[in-house]
Enzyme design. Sequence first.
Site, PDB file in Angstrom:
ATOM      1  N   ASP A 137       8.785   2.970   2.029  1.00  0.00           N
ATOM      2  CA  ASP A 137       8.260   3.923   2.725  1.00  0.00           C
ATOM      3  C   ASP A 137       7.791   3.695   3.690  1.00  0.00           C
ATOM      4  O   ASP A 137       7.233   2.236   4.231  1.00  0.00           O
ATOM      5  CB  ASP A 137       6.866   3.360   1.699  1.00  0.00           C
ATOM      6  CG  ASP A 137       5.404   4.310   1.612  1.00  0.00           C
ATOM      7  OD1 ASP A 137       5.140   4.589   3.097  1.00  0.00           O
ATOM      8  OD2 ASP A 137       4.523   4.246   1.143  1.00  0.00           O
ATOM      9  N   LYS A 154       2.611  10.874   7.643  1.00  0.00           N
ATOM     10  CA  LYS A 154       1.166  10.616   8.597  1.00  0.00           C
ATOM     11  C   LYS A 154       2.002  11.755   9.579  1.00  0.00           C
ATOM     12  O   LYS A 154       1.721  13.259  10.200  1.00  0.00           O
ATOM     13  CB  LYS A 154       1.666   9.722   9.115  1.00  0.00           C
ATOM     14  CG  LYS A 154       0.488   8.799   7.494  1.00  0.00           C
ATOM     15  CD  LYS A 154      -0.120   7.356   7.659  1.00  0.00           C
ATOM     16  CE  LYS A 154      -1.049   7.210   6.749  1.00  0.00           C
ATOM     17  NZ  LYS A 154      -0.827   6.320   5.919  1.00  0.00           N
ATOM     18  N   PHE A 204       1.196  -1.076   0.230  1.00  0.00           N
ATOM     19  CA  PHE A 204       0.058   0.031   0.163  1.00  0.00           C
ATOM     20  C   PHE A 204       0.627   0.927  -0.148  1.00  0.00           C
ATOM     21  O   PHE A 204       1.410   1.188   1.508  1.00  0.00           O
ATOM     22  CB  PHE A 204      -0.998  -0.369   1.599  1.00  0.00           C
ATOM     23  CG  PHE A 204      -1.880   1.197   0.604  1.00  0.00           C
ATOM     24  CD1 PHE A 204      -2.643   1.540   0.559  1.00  0.00           C
ATOM     25  CD2 PHE A 204      -1.438   2.376   1.706  1.00  0.00           C
ATOM     26  CE1 PHE A 204      -3.851   2.813   0.105  1.00  0.00           C
ATOM     27  CE2 PHE A 204      -1.928   3.274   1.713  1.00  0.00           C
ATOM     28  CZ  PHE A 204      -3.318   3.550   0.809  1.00  0.00           C
TER      29      PHE A 204
END
Length: 404
Positions: free
Chosen positions: A228, A257, A143
């Site tokens: 990531d 985030k 993802f």
Amino acid sequence: MGLSSEKCIELEATYGAHNYHPLPIVIAKGDGAWVWDPEGKKYLDCLASYSALNQGYNHPRIMQAVRDQLDTGVTLTSRAFYNTRLGEFMEKICKLAGMDRALPMNTGAEAVETAIKLARRYGYQQKGIPADQAEILVFSGNFHGRTTTIVGFSDEDAYQRDFGPFTPGFRILPYGDIDAFRAALNENTAGVLIEPIQGEAGIIVPPEGYLAEMARLCQENGALLMLDEIQSGLGRTGRMFAFEHECIRPDVLLLAKAISGGVLPVSVVLASEEVMGVFKPGDHGSTYGGCPLGAAAAIAALDVLVDEKLCERAVEMGAYLMDGLKAIGSPHVELVRGRGLWVGVVIRKDSGKARPFCERLMELGVLCKETHEQVIRFAPPLTVKKEDLDFLIEQAKAVLSQPA
Ligand SMILES: *Cc1c(COP(=O)(O)O)cnc(C)c1O
């Protein structure tokens, strides 16, 4: 202000695109790991906005930094001009990550897109890959966000069905299989894009030594290792970055985030001077990327992670939570896995899906979200207290002990 839960939900259902399926809880107020709905009912937030809220809600230092920046009257300058906060943010994140250069964007997906451009250009200009032949290796269950390019290399049907045609130049390999990886590397491999622990796939930790061997093979091949760490980074796994667990160093590191403590969309791509050097003025950019309001939030959010020793807390609280959840010994649970304060409870297929368990937990005052149908993810803010976890374990016990 002042709308009831029912009204808020009705408005979103009536006027919003139905691209989400939220639990029916409206968050009106937050403090630390706790939130309140408009009617005043209190919940422990064990999702923390997919780890964007590692520092918790309403952190006084982060809130003050944002207020101070608002008081200057300057929230956005664009990168046509300099601002007073961006350089300081860049220095802080580069030093924290041990990287030379930072390129700020907004969302995680934009950081991923930026890394793809970076790897391709580096591949053509420095590795000598023939024009338009660059290949980026990615992994099953990945993802990395929702842009057309990114969903094109997902293997999740819901993410990509009827959104094509997709960008070429990506190859999906099985996650955790080093032999498949070794075999796939070639002279056209510009980079490798991987989550050191897969969050959305259900908190999947790859076999020990996998990432270290991958890093070695990348170096040998001249391919860029792009990690990531948008969800795994910034304390969640018990280290500032998940790559520290395997004592490796990425060529390119992606963060988002929690970098702003949940205040604004702030993301960043970090790389060496040599790699980042392939971007020249005009090659890439973003209007809001590097804005002073986001940078001010990020400076404070990073200081909080370090000064409050939130990585150490993730280790301690994570072990406590994992032990507590394992001790429930529920017949519905296939296994409890995770790292740091990032715990996945895998529900047995014959006990149904994870969602009804999340719904029952919500009724008992615990907010969490299923991921990939069978997994309940527990990832509360890293500032969560032991007594909060006792509350969580007690409610989990009540829910997981009932017949499905
Ligand atoms: C959330 C996430 C993204 C995408 O971030 P957005 O800000 O939603 O675009 C990318 N990669 C990982 C690992 C994520 O968890």
